[in-house]
Design a protein around this motif. Structure first.
Motif, PDB file in Angstrom:
ATOM      1  N   MET A  86       0.840  -1.199   0.000  1.00 48.09           N
ATOM      2  CA  MET A  86       0.000   0.000   0.000  1.00 48.09           C
ATOM      3  C   MET A  86       0.875   1.248   0.000  1.00 48.09           C
ATOM      4  SD  MET A  86      -2.963  -1.500   0.102  1.00 48.09           S
ATOM      5  CE  MET A  86      -4.177  -0.248   0.504  1.00 48.09           C
ATOM      6  N   ILE A  87       0.331   2.357  -0.559  1.00 47.89           N
ATOM      7  CA  ILE A  87       1.013   3.646  -0.545  1.00 47.89           C
ATOM      8  C   ILE A  87       0.015   4.732  -0.160  1.00 47.89           C
ATOM      9  CG2 ILE A  87       2.720   3.023  -2.308  1.00 47.89           C
ATOM     10  CD1 ILE A  87       0.990   4.641  -4.323  1.00 47.89           C
ATOM     11  N   ASN A  88       0.550   5.865   0.252  1.00 45.05           N
ATOM     12  CA  ASN A  88      -0.278   7.039   0.527  1.00 45.05           C
ATOM     13  C   ASN A  88      -0.115   7.993  -0.651  1.00 45.05           C
ATOM     14  OD1 ASN A  88      -1.196   9.632   1.381  1.00 45.05           O
ATOM     15  ND2 ASN A  88      -0.987   9.010   3.523  1.00 45.05           N
ATOM     16  N   PHE A  89      -1.190   8.198  -1.395  1.00 46.60           N
ATOM     17  CA  PHE A  89      -1.170   9.100  -2.542  1.00 46.60           C
ATOM     18  C   PHE A  89      -2.160  10.226  -2.299  1.00 46.60           C
ATOM     19  CE2 PHE A  89      -2.626  10.259  -6.925  1.00 46.60           C
ATOM     20  CZ  PHE A  89      -1.420  10.791  -7.357  1.00 46.60           C
ATOM     21  N   ASN A  90      -1.627  11.427  -2.050  1.00 46.21           N
ATOM     22  CA  ASN A  90      -2.462  12.616  -1.790  1.00 46.21           C
ATOM     23  C   ASN A  90      -3.440  12.402  -0.642  1.00 46.21           C
ATOM     24  OD1 ASN A  90      -1.264  14.155  -3.773  1.00 46.21           O
ATOM     25  ND2 ASN A  90      -2.790  13.673  -5.340  1.00 46.21           N
ATOM     26  N   GLY A  91      -2.976  11.696   0.402  1.00 43.20           N
ATOM     27  CA  GLY A  91      -3.799  11.499   1.577  1.00 43.20           C
ATOM     28  C   GLY A  91      -4.689  10.281   1.542  1.00 43.20           C
ATOM     29  N   ASN A  92      -4.620   9.528   0.453  1.00 42.05           N
ATOM     30  CA  ASN A  92      -5.443   8.323   0.334  1.00 42.05           C
ATOM     31  C   ASN A  92      -4.555   7.083   0.319  1.00 42.05           C
ATOM     32  OD1 ASN A  92      -7.990   9.744  -0.016  1.00 42.05           O
ATOM     33  ND2 ASN A  92      -7.208  10.329  -2.031  1.00 42.05           N
ATOM     34  N   ILE A  93      -4.905   6.087   1.141  1.00 38.81           N
ATOM     35  CA  ILE A  93      -4.172   4.822   1.155  1.00 38.81           C
ATOM     36  C   ILE A  93      -4.727   3.946   0.031  1.00 38.81           C
ATOM     37  CG2 ILE A  93      -3.503   2.811   2.511  1.00 38.81           C
ATOM     38  CD1 ILE A  93      -2.441   5.471   3.571  1.00 38.81           C
ATOM     39  N   VAL A  94      -3.880   3.652  -0.951  1.00 37.37           N
ATOM     40  CA  VAL A  94      -4.318   2.860  -2.108  1.00 37.37           C
ATOM     41  C   VAL A  94      -3.295   1.768  -2.367  1.00 37.37           C
ATOM     42  CG1 VAL A  94      -5.540   4.808  -3.171  1.00 37.37           C
ATOM     43  CG2 VAL A  94      -3.143   4.417  -3.739  1.00 37.37           C
ATOM     44  N   ALA A  95      -3.680   0.834  -3.214  1.00 42.26           N
ATOM     45  CA  ALA A  95      -2.751  -0.234  -3.590  1.00 42.26           C
ATOM     46  C   ALA A  95      -1.592   0.343  -4.384  1.00 42.26           C
ATOM     47  CB  ALA A  95      -3.483  -1.296  -4.405  1.00 42.26           C
ATOM     48  N   GLN A  96      -0.392  -0.164  -4.119  1.00 41.55           N
ATOM     49  CA  GLN A  96       0.791   0.338  -4.818  1.00 41.55           C
ATOM     50  C   GLN A  96       0.643   0.204  -6.321  1.00 41.55           C
ATOM     51  OE1 GLN A  96       4.754  -0.446  -3.169  1.00 41.55           O
ATOM     52  NE2 GLN A  96       5.334  -1.308  -5.153  1.00 41.55           N
ATOM     53  N   ASN A  97       0.026  -0.851  -6.783  1.00 40.20           N
ATOM     54  CA  ASN A  97      -0.123  -1.092  -8.219  1.00 40.20           C
ATOM     55  C   ASN A  97      -1.037  -0.075  -8.897  1.00 40.20           C
ATOM     56  OD1 ASN A  97       1.548  -3.296  -8.033  1.00 40.20           O
ATOM     57  ND2 ASN A  97      -0.125  -4.776  -7.859  1.00 40.20           N
ATOM     58  N   ASP A  98      -1.775   0.708  -8.104  1.00 39.59           N
ATOM     59  CA  ASP A  98      -2.666   1.709  -8.680  1.00 39.59           C
ATOM     60  C   ASP A  98      -1.911   2.940  -9.182  1.00 39.59           C
ATOM     61  OD1 ASP A  98      -4.793   0.100  -8.159  1.00 39.59           O
ATOM     62  OD2 ASP A  98      -5.491   1.192  -6.376  1.00 39.59           O
ATOM     63  N   ASN A  99      -0.637   3.053  -8.847  1.00 39.61           N
ATOM     64  CA  ASN A  99       0.152   4.215  -9.237  1.00 39.61           C
ATOM     65  C   ASN A  99       1.443   3.757  -9.899  1.00 39.61           C
ATOM     66  OD1 ASN A  99       1.876   6.552  -9.258  1.00 39.61           O
ATOM     67  ND2 ASN A  99       0.505   7.497  -7.765  1.00 39.61           N
ATOM     68  N   VAL A 100       1.539   3.983 -11.209  1.00 42.05           N
ATOM     69  CA  VAL A 100       2.684   3.470 -11.977  1.00 42.05           C
ATOM     70  C   VAL A 100       3.980   4.187 -11.630  1.00 42.05           C
ATOM     71  CG1 VAL A 100       1.251   2.725 -13.914  1.00 42.05           C
ATOM     72  CG2 VAL A 100       2.202   5.045 -13.904  1.00 42.05           C
ATOM     73  N   LEU A 101       3.896   5.331 -10.923  1.00 40.14           N
ATOM     74  CA  LEU A 101       5.107   6.091 -10.608  1.00 40.14           C
ATOM     75  C   LEU A 101       5.862   5.556  -9.402  1.00 40.14           C
ATOM     76  CD1 LEU A 101       3.835   9.773 -11.097  1.00 40.14           C
ATOM     77  CD2 LEU A 101       5.125   8.356 -12.705  1.00 40.14           C
ATOM     78  N   THR A 102       5.250   4.667  -8.642  1.00 36.60           N
ATOM     79  CA  THR A 102       5.831   4.239  -7.376  1.00 36.60           C
ATOM     80  C   THR A 102       7.255   3.727  -7.516  1.00 36.60           C
ATOM     81  OG1 THR A 102       3.626   3.614  -6.651  1.00 36.60           O
ATOM     82  CG2 THR A 102       5.460   2.798  -5.334  1.00 36.60           C
ATOM     83  N   GLN A 103       7.536   2.974  -8.570  1.00 35.83           N
ATOM     84  CA  GLN A 103       8.865   2.410  -8.778  1.00 35.83           C
ATOM     85  C   GLN A 103       9.555   2.965 -10.026  1.00 35.83           C
ATOM     86  OE1 GLN A 103      10.347   0.388  -6.570  1.00 35.83           O
ATOM     87  NE2 GLN A 103       8.527   0.573  -5.277  1.00 35.83           N
ATOM     88  N   ASN A 104       8.928   3.962 -10.678  1.00 33.01           N
ATOM     89  CA  ASN A 104       9.495   4.470 -11.927  1.00 33.01           C
ATOM     90  C   ASN A 104      10.771   5.264 -11.665  1.00 33.01           C
ATOM     91  OD1 ASN A 104       9.695   6.848 -14.034  1.00 33.01           O
ATOM     92  ND2 ASN A 104       8.598   5.180 -15.041  1.00 33.01           N
ATOM     93  N   ARG A 105      11.866   4.845 -12.260  1.00 31.14           N
ATOM     94  CA  ARG A 105      13.173   5.431 -11.956  1.00 31.14           C
ATOM     95  C   ARG A 105      13.324   6.849 -12.522  1.00 31.14           C
ATOM     96  NH1 ARG A 105      16.848   2.450  -9.565  1.00 31.14           N
ATOM     97  NH2 ARG A 105      18.469   3.866 -10.344  1.00 31.14           N
ATOM     98  N   ALA A 106      12.653   7.143 -13.618  1.00 25.01           N
ATOM     99  CA  ALA A 106      12.696   8.512 -14.136  1.00 25.01           C
ATOM    100  C   ALA A 106      12.022   9.461 -13.150  1.00 25.01           C
ATOM    101  CB  ALA A 106      12.016   8.584 -15.496  1.00 25.01           C
ATOM    102  N   PHE A 107      10.956   8.996 -12.503  1.00 26.68           N
ATOM    103  CA  PHE A 107      10.251   9.789 -11.503  1.00 26.68           C
ATOM    104  C   PHE A 107      11.045   9.879 -10.200  1.00 26.68           C
ATOM    105  CE2 PHE A 107       7.295   9.589  -7.819  1.00 26.68           C
ATOM    106  CZ  PHE A 107       6.783  10.875  -7.892  1.00 26.68           C
ATOM    107  N   LEU A 108      11.601   8.776  -9.750  1.00 26.68           N
ATOM    108  CA  LEU A 108      12.276   8.737  -8.455  1.00 26.68           C
ATOM    109  C   LEU A 108      13.655   9.382  -8.472  1.00 26.68           C
ATOM    110  CD1 LEU A 108      11.363   5.100  -7.333  1.00 26.68           C
ATOM    111  CD2 LEU A 108      10.356   7.239  -6.508  1.00 26.68           C
TER     112      LEU A 108
END
Length: 279
Positions: free
Chosen positions: A1-23
């Motif tokens: 799980m991750i916190n995205f803008n105050g909402n706890i959602v599944a990590q897979n719901d956000n493609v940026l979580t592991q994206n190296r260009a983003f991180l």
């Protein structure tokens, strides 16, 4: 799980979580102009992208040929119905995994495109005022000459320009010499001499920069030179203009209290359009 803008959602719901260009800014990109279903300066863009990938130690897939590169870009603009005149960006990034040290050097890419109004280049002669941006400096190194996804100087410089009613800003390197502008390379005309900073000063190895240098060398009464430009030189210039693949050439009308002509810029835009039509 991750916190995205105050909402706890599944990590897979956000493609940026592991994206190296983003991180980590672990990506390189090319911005392309397409006219009549043709990528302008295709070879220059392709080989610069390949060189950039090698510099940052990305693994280039065997199928990533120039023909494949061209096919992927054109298939998108054709699908969107904008192949008559379009702007496209291809971003190449290292695949997910690892922290600073990646788990793999294999890559993925993303292409997006938008329509452009005009096909050929035209010189915009509206007021275009610039000044120096001195909050941060460009370093004189190889990484500065390629297009990476770490563009924080360009972002903060653009905010500075907007807040101060400027159309653009001129970037300096750590030796306090002129490098480029926020969105492209910088050229200066003094008398019968056209000057642009050498890539060794930290400027982008621009595709349009290369075209303008080649075209200017065919103008018989103009001497073309790559040499260091100081901020003091700018106020002694007759003409300043910037170059990039999307705009072509943009004349600078004012730097501080100095106003400039646009004679050579007009001539070079004409020659640029002629060269495109011939090809």
């Amino acid at each position: 799980m991750i916190n995205f803008n105050g909402n706890i959602v599944a990590q897979n719901d956000n493609v940026l979580t592991q994206n190296r260009a983003f991180l980590y800014g672990d990506g390189v990109f090319e911005t392309l102009k397409i006219i009549n279903n043709k990528i302008l300066f295709l070879e220059d863009h392709y080989f610069r992208l390949m060189a950039s990938m090698r510099v940052v130690r990305m693994e280039i897939p065997m199928n990533f040929t120039m023909e494949y590169f061209e096919e992927q870009v054109l298939s998108l603009v054709q699908q969107k119905g904008i192949s008559a005149s379009a702007r496209a960006r291809i971003t190449v990034f290292r695949n997910d995994g690892g922290l600073y040290l990646p788990q793999t050097n294999e890559i993925s890419f993303l292409i997006h495109a938008t329509a452009l109004d005009a096909t050929l280049y035209a010189l915009n002669t509206d007021s275009y005022e610039v000044d120096l941006y001195k909050d941060f400096y460009v370093t004189k190194q190889l990484l500065s000459s390629i297009k990476t996804t770490n563009k924080m100087i360009n972002v903060t410089g653009s905010i500075f320009a907007h807040e101060n009613g400027l159309e653009n800003c001129i970037l300096l390197n750590d030796a306090k010499n002129v490098v480029e502008v926020l969105q492209g390379n910088l050229f200066m005309v003094t008398g019968k001499k056209l000057i642009t900073p050498p890539v060794s000063e930290g400027c982008l190895n621009g595709v349009m920069r290369k075209q303008i240098l080649a075209l200017a060398k065919k103008v018989t009464d103009i001497e073309v030179s790559e040499e260091i430009i100081s901020p003091f030189d700018l106020q002694k210039a007759d003409e300043l203009f910037l170059t990039n693949v999307i705009t072509g050439i943009q004349s600078i009308s004012k730097y501080r209290k100095k106003e400039f002509t646009s004679n050579l810029a007009h001539l070079l835009v004409q020659k640029l359009n002629e060269s495109i039509s011939e090809n």
